[in-house]
Write an enzyme that holds these catalytic residues in place. Sequence first.
Site, PDB file in Angstrom:
ATOM      1  N   ASP A   1       2.000  83.255  59.575  1.00 36.07           N
ATOM      2  CA  ASP A   1       2.108  84.577  59.233  1.00 36.07           C
ATOM      3  C   ASP A   1       3.606  84.155  58.388  1.00 36.07           C
ATOM      4  O   ASP A   1       4.660  84.906  58.022  1.00 36.07           O
ATOM      5  CB  ASP A   1       2.580  85.330  60.659  1.00 36.07           C
ATOM      6  CG  ASP A   1       1.455  85.807  60.941  1.00 36.07           C
ATOM      7  OD1 ASP A   1       0.109  85.576  60.455  1.00 36.07           O
ATOM      8  OD2 ASP A   1       0.773  85.750  62.536  1.00 36.07           O
TER       9      ASP A   1
ATOM     10  N   ARG B   1      -9.168  83.179  53.384  1.00 28.48           N
ATOM     11  CA  ARG B   1      -9.928  82.360  53.270  1.00 28.48           C
ATOM     12  C   ARG B   1     -11.350  81.482  54.028  1.00 28.48           C
ATOM     13  O   ARG B   1     -12.384  81.119  53.361  1.00 28.48           O
ATOM     14  CB  ARG B   1      -8.768  82.176  54.006  1.00 28.48           C
ATOM     15  CG  ARG B   1      -9.123  80.637  54.903  1.00 28.48           C
ATOM     16  CD  ARG B   1      -7.386  79.832  56.128  1.00 28.48           C
ATOM     17  NE  ARG B   1      -7.900  80.482  56.747  1.00 28.48           N
ATOM     18  CZ  ARG B   1      -8.617  79.956  57.907  1.00 28.48           C
ATOM     19  NH1 ARG B   1      -9.751  79.744  57.879  1.00 28.48           N
ATOM     20  NH2 ARG B   1      -8.048  81.088  58.768  1.00 28.48           N
TER      21      ARG B   1
ATOM     22  N   CYS C   1      -1.426  84.701  51.888  1.00 29.42           N
ATOM     23  CA  CYS C   1      -3.184  84.741  52.726  1.00 29.42           C
ATOM     24  C   CYS C   1      -3.456  85.782  52.901  1.00 29.42           C
ATOM     25  O   CYS C   1      -5.099  86.078  52.226  1.00 29.42           O
ATOM     26  CB  CYS C   1      -2.710  84.658  54.522  1.00 29.42           C
ATOM     27  SG  CYS C   1      -1.580  86.140  54.953  1.00 29.42           S
TER      28      CYS C   1
ATOM     29  N   ARG D   1      -9.382  94.432  61.276  1.00 28.15           N
ATOM     30  CA  ARG D   1      -8.226  94.967  61.052  1.00 28.15           C
ATOM     31  C   ARG D   1      -8.104  95.481  62.756  1.00 28.15           C
ATOM     32  O   ARG D   1      -8.545  95.074  63.092  1.00 28.15           O
ATOM     33  CB  ARG D   1      -6.813  96.244  60.605  1.00 28.15           C
ATOM     34  CG  ARG D   1      -6.331  95.802  59.645  1.00 28.15           C
ATOM     35  CD  ARG D   1      -5.678  94.473  58.584  1.00 28.15           C
ATOM     36  NE  ARG D   1      -3.909  95.135  59.901  1.00 28.15           N
ATOM     37  CZ  ARG D   1      -3.796  95.202  59.682  1.00 28.15           C
ATOM     38  NH1 ARG D   1      -3.192  95.335  58.796  1.00 28.15           N
ATOM     39  NH2 ARG D   1      -1.999  95.391  60.721  1.00 28.15           N
TER      40      ARG D   1
ATOM     41  N   ARG E   1     -10.977  93.908  67.406  1.00 26.42           N
ATOM     42  CA  ARG E   1     -12.466  93.101  66.706  1.00 26.42           C
ATOM     43  C   ARG E   1     -13.488  92.848  67.575  1.00 26.42           C
ATOM     44  O   ARG E   1     -14.565  93.189  67.451  1.00 26.42           O
ATOM     45  CB  ARG E   1     -11.635  92.027  66.626  1.00 26.42           C
ATOM     46  CG  ARG E   1     -10.108  92.253  65.331  1.00 26.42           C
ATOM     47  CD  ARG E   1     -10.169  90.465  65.095  1.00 26.42           C
ATOM     48  NE  ARG E   1      -8.433  91.223  64.002  1.00 26.42           N
ATOM     49  CZ  ARG E   1      -8.141  90.585  63.285  1.00 26.42           C
ATOM     50  NH1 ARG E   1      -8.882  89.577  62.677  1.00 26.42           N
ATOM     51  NH2 ARG E   1      -7.306  91.085  62.098  1.00 26.42           N
TER      52      ARG E   1
END
Length: 322
Positions: free
Chosen positions: A85, A132, A247, A154, A160
């Site tokens: 991060d 990615r 990112c 998110r 998730r």
Amino acid sequence: MNTRPDQPLRLGTRRSKLAMSQSGHVADAVRAVTGRPVELVEITTYGDVSREHLAQIGGTGVFVTALRDALLRGEVDFAVHSLKDLPTAPAEGLVIAAMPQREDARDALVARDGLTFEQLPDGARIGTGSPRRTAQLNHLALSLGKRIETVPIRGNVDTRIGFVHGGELDAVVLAAAGLNRIGRGAEATELLPVDGILPAPGQGALAVECPASDADLIAALGELDDPYTRAAVTAERSLLARLEAGCSAPVGAFADLLADGQTVNEMRLRGVVGTLDGSTLVQLSTTGPVPRSHDEAMALGRELADEMLAKGAAGLMGERAL
């Protein structure tokens, strides 16, 4: 650092279950090293409250700015970040005093019915908020002769994985380190090998940051530093910085140490950049002696990034052509 032994050290952390867990592990280690009590100070970051996708809100840095501001204001003594991060540029007035031993750097698949990636049906819906991962998952699917649909998501780990249990998605891809740190590693139906899916630079590693002016605290936290982890992630982050990517760009990088028997003598650095649809990847690697200094690790990353740029990486990222 306040030297009174009964004065608690204040550790700044994000409020998420994962952040609290990894900060708790660091707090235990700092207590053991210093003999001082450590209290966790919960701080809400912009990345925690925004419902936008990371690529839209700038990605790198959205989870760390509030923590760094608290450090600079003296509201906390040190902070723990997920290294992936952190922006690659150093923060003025702050220093990363320790990078503890890295957790598993791989990505983990959590799929319905215990399926592996190869077993997922054609057209499977896979949740990820990472460009990615999107690029590499699509590339992997193409190599297996099938199609997948990547769905931007998110939310915390519970949210998730809930998309899979609720039937909305066939699978989600998460960092194995995060699952392990909250005791849910067994829920991964497959750990995706780095030969197929390179992780984010610094994935699985933590950064313990404190004011650059606090020499005593820097020395104490330095007891937690793992030099092999630091060398590996420094090379990965140098590659990322050279590619001028955050990112929000589909960049993967991983450095691993190669041992001859019991002696670690070489480091292999791999990097990848790709189009989101997975149709084109630039993936290269380099192997050399284990870096003995920060500058050597930085040079390793820059050199591989330059090779990737020469192979067309900038165009794939939508960056300016070099």
